[in-house]
Design a protein around this motif. Structure first.
Motif, short mmCIF file in Angstrom:
data_model
loop_
_atom_site.label_atom_id
_atom_site.label_comp_id
_atom_site.label_asym_id
_atom_site.label_seq_id
_atom_site.Cartn_x
_atom_site.Cartn_y
_atom_site.Cartn_z
N PRO A 5 0.76 -1.28 -0.12
CA PRO A 5 0.22 0.23 0.05
C PRO A 5 0.82 1.14 0.08
CG PRO A 5 0.19 -0.78 2.20
CD PRO A 5 0.63 -2.02 1.40
N SER A 6 0.39 2.17 -0.59
CA SER A 6 1.32 3.55 -0.74
C SER A 6 0.63 4.58 0.49
CB SER A 6 1.03 4.15 -2.28
OG SER A 6 -0.39 4.50 -2.47
N THR A 7 -0.40 4.41 0.92
CA THR A 7 -1.06 5.08 1.96
C THR A 7 -1.46 4.39 3.23
OG1 THR A 7 -3.04 4.93 1.07
CG2 THR A 7 -1.61 6.55 0.14
N GLY A 8 -1.44 5.05 4.37
CA GLY A 8 -1.77 4.41 5.57
C GLY A 8 -0.80 3.98 6.41
N VAL A 9 -1.10 3.95 7.84
CA VAL A 9 0.18 3.60 8.81
C VAL A 9 0.38 1.91 8.75
CG1 VAL A 9 0.85 3.55 11.05
CG2 VAL A 9 0.02 5.65 10.07
N LEU A 10 -1.00 1.32 8.87
CA LEU A 10 -0.78 -0.11 8.87
C LEU A 10 -1.32 -0.77 7.73
CD1 LEU A 10 -3.18 -0.54 12.27
CD2 LEU A 10 -0.42 -0.96 12.09
N PHE A 11 -0.63 -1.86 7.60
CA PHE A 11 -1.04 -2.83 6.05
C PHE A 11 -2.37 -2.91 6.19
CE2 PHE A 11 3.65 -4.82 6.03
CZ PHE A 11 3.97 -3.65 5.28
N PRO A 12 -3.21 -3.16 5.29
CA PRO A 12 -4.43 -3.18 5.22
C PRO A 12 -4.72 -4.97 5.50
CG PRO A 12 -4.12 -1.96 3.41
CD PRO A 12 -2.88 -2.30 4.03
N GLN A 13 -3.82 -5.73 5.30
CA GLN A 13 -3.80 -6.99 5.44
C GLN A 13 -2.48 -7.44 6.16
OE1 GLN A 13 -5.22 -9.36 1.73
NE2 GLN A 13 -4.38 -7.28 0.67
N ASP A 14 -2.62 -8.66 6.62
CA ASP A 14 -1.42 -9.18 7.27
C ASP A 14 -0.18 -9.29 6.34
OD1 ASP A 14 0.60 -11.67 8.02
OD2 ASP A 14 -0.60 -11.22 9.80
N GLN A 15 0.88 -8.77 6.97
CA GLN A 15 2.04 -8.80 5.90
C GLN A 15 2.38 -10.13 5.07
OE1 GLN A 15 5.92 -7.02 7.72
NE2 GLN A 15 6.85 -8.78 6.91
N ARG A 16 2.19 -11.29 5.43
CA ARG A 16 2.38 -12.50 4.93
C ARG A 16 1.71 -12.48 3.36
NH1 ARG A 16 2.23 -15.41 10.45
NH2 ARG A 16 0.37 -14.12 10.43
N ARG A 17 0.57 -11.62 3.48
CA ARG A 17 -0.39 -11.73 2.07
C ARG A 17 0.53 -11.00 0.96
NH1 ARG A 17 -5.68 -12.58 3.11
NH2 ARG A 17 -5.96 -12.23 0.65
N TYR A 18 1.60 -10.12 1.41
CA TYR A 18 2.30 -9.30 0.44
C TYR A 18 3.59 -10.06 0.24
CZ TYR A 18 -1.08 -5.53 1.94
OH TYR A 18 -1.94 -4.77 2.46
N GLU A 19 3.88 -11.13 0.77
CA GLU A 19 5.32 -11.72 0.64
C GLU A 19 5.31 -12.72 -0.85
OE1 GLU A 19 6.11 -13.65 4.09
OE2 GLU A 19 6.55 -12.00 5.25
N CYS A 20 6.32 -12.54 -1.48
CA CYS A 20 6.47 -13.20 -2.68
C CYS A 20 7.88 -13.73 -3.03
CB CYS A 20 5.96 -12.38 -3.88
SG CYS A 20 6.21 -13.22 -5.61
N GLU A 21 8.17 -15.16 -2.88
CA GLU A 21 9.25 -15.57 -3.14
C GLU A 21 9.63 -15.60 -4.73
OE1 GLU A 21 11.92 -19.77 -2.62
OE2 GLU A 21 10.65 -19.11 -1.06
N LEU A 22 10.82 -15.06 -5.15
CA LEU A 22 11.40 -14.97 -6.51
C LEU A 22 12.68 -14.94 -6.35
CD1 LEU A 22 10.52 -11.48 -7.83
CD2 LEU A 22 10.66 -12.05 -5.42
N GLY A 23 13.30 -14.91 -7.65
CA GLY A 23 14.70 -14.72 -7.85
C GLY A 23 15.08 -13.30 -7.69
N PHE A 24 16.25 -13.03 -7.16
CA PHE A 24 16.67 -11.63 -6.99
C PHE A 24 16.89 -10.81 -8.35
CE2 PHE A 24 19.78 -8.53 -6.32
CZ PHE A 24 19.33 -7.48 -5.52
N ALA A 25 17.16 -11.46 -9.43
CA ALA A 25 17.20 -10.76 -10.69
C ALA A 25 15.72 -10.36 -11.16
CB ALA A 25 17.76 -11.52 -11.91
#
Length: 344
Positions: A101-121
């Protein structure tokens, strides 16, 4: 004796009147703070490459200090660009926070909902093209888990004192935000590539930072849009502000509240060190904040300490609640357990 340049306060409640006082005219964060009627000062700046000024400031904990030139000899200054890092470490798997999110103090959802595993490149490719309205971040990542920490010679800045330290990397798009919060330990925050704006508030003005009732190290205030009706004590505090560019080092004393925002795609590294802020300081703050905070602490002591129920993670890298930390302190003697970045 080396010189530390200190500028005066920007005029309260209105824009500065002289070029010497003025914040960077492109620094929208500073102008937002001024437009809200807040007192804003520039972070004191050491003369170029003045290592002595940095060490004296750390020794006295006399406030934040911006240094230039001290990182020029670091390999990281040239090697830790997104393109170079992707070439050297592109196959490394990382856990990134995507479409934040680009606004607000808290995440609207649990942080784990934004996590994504991918290659660094792949992350770097997405990072440089991400819109500020949906930023992405590889953040709070221990540097040694991906990169060669010899590229960052923190020991040359301040000799180790035997206490645990921790070095983290922060690589993200424009628009990433570490909302106003306070850390346990002294901090060297180093900008290696890109630009970030940093706003700080003294620990002594913690009431003006309006911590969350259940968490004394996270603020309810969004400094990009300060609500002075809801948070009137903010008007009585002095805020320090700086826009950091490549090669800048900012010393943030332990306990000082800081808000960090990426103005461009950015690569940063920070180093926590020294003795952590102790239990007595937090109990003193808790005491003056009043019954709402006492009740929240008691609730979390029971729910997350005694009952061991998991806590939500809607802060940016959520620390344990104050109640849970107090529970840990009574059981193990360590109020910082679970909130010390240098802990295993």
């Amino acid at each position: 004796m080396s010189r530390v340049e200190r500028s005066g306060a920007l005029r309260f409640g209105k824009r500065p009147e002289s070029p010497e006082e003025a914040a960077n005219p492109t620094d929208t964060m500073a102008l937002r703070l001024l437009d809200a009627g807040l007192t804003v000062r520039r972070v004191p700046r050491a003369a170029a490459s003045d290592l002595g000024a940095l060490r004296r400031t750390v020794d006295r904990r006399s406030g934040p200090l911006l240094c230039t030139g001290l990182l020029d000899s670091w390999p990281a200054r040239t090697a830790w660009t997104p393109k170079s890092l992707a070439k050297r470490h592109g196959a490394q798997r990382v856990t990134a926070l995507m479409d934040l999110p680009s606004t607000g103090v808290l995440f609207p959802q649990d942080q784990r909902r934004y996590e994504c595993e991918l290659g660094f490149a792949e992350f770097v490719e997405r990072m440089v093209s991400a819109e500020p309205s949906a930023p992405c971040y590889v953040a709070y990542q221990r540097a040694h888990e991906i990169f060669d920490t010899a590229d960052c010679d923190f020991a040359s800045l301040l000799p180790p004192d035997g206490r645990p330290t921790d070095t983290r990397v922060w690589i993200g798009s424009a628009g990433t935000r570490s909302m106003l919060h306070s850390d346990l330990k002294d901090n060297f925050f180093c900008q290696l590539w890109g630009e970030k704006s940093v706003t700080l508030v003294d620990w002594r003005d913690s009431r003006a930072a309006y911590p969350f009732p259940g968490n004394l190290v996270n603020s309810q205030v969004d400094l990009a849009a300060p609500d002075m009706c809801r948070f009137p004590r903010l008007a009585g505090a002095v805020l320090y502000h700086v826009r950091m560019g490549p090669g800048d080092l900012l010393y943030i004393p332990r306990g000082w509240w800081h808000d960090i925002r990426a103005e461009t795609p950015s690569v940063s590294v920070n180093h926590w060190f020294g003795r952590p802020l102790g239990l007595a300081r937090y109990l003193a703050l808790l005491g003056i904040l009043g019954p709402v905070y006492w009740k929240a602490t008691a609730r979390d002591f029971f729910v997350h300490g005694v009952l061991r129920r998991a806590e939500p993670t809607r802060f940016f890298f959520s620390p344990p609640s104050t109640g849970k930390r107090l529970y840990d302190a009574l059981r193990s003697g360590d109020f910082s357990r679970g909130n010390d970045p240098s802990a295993p």
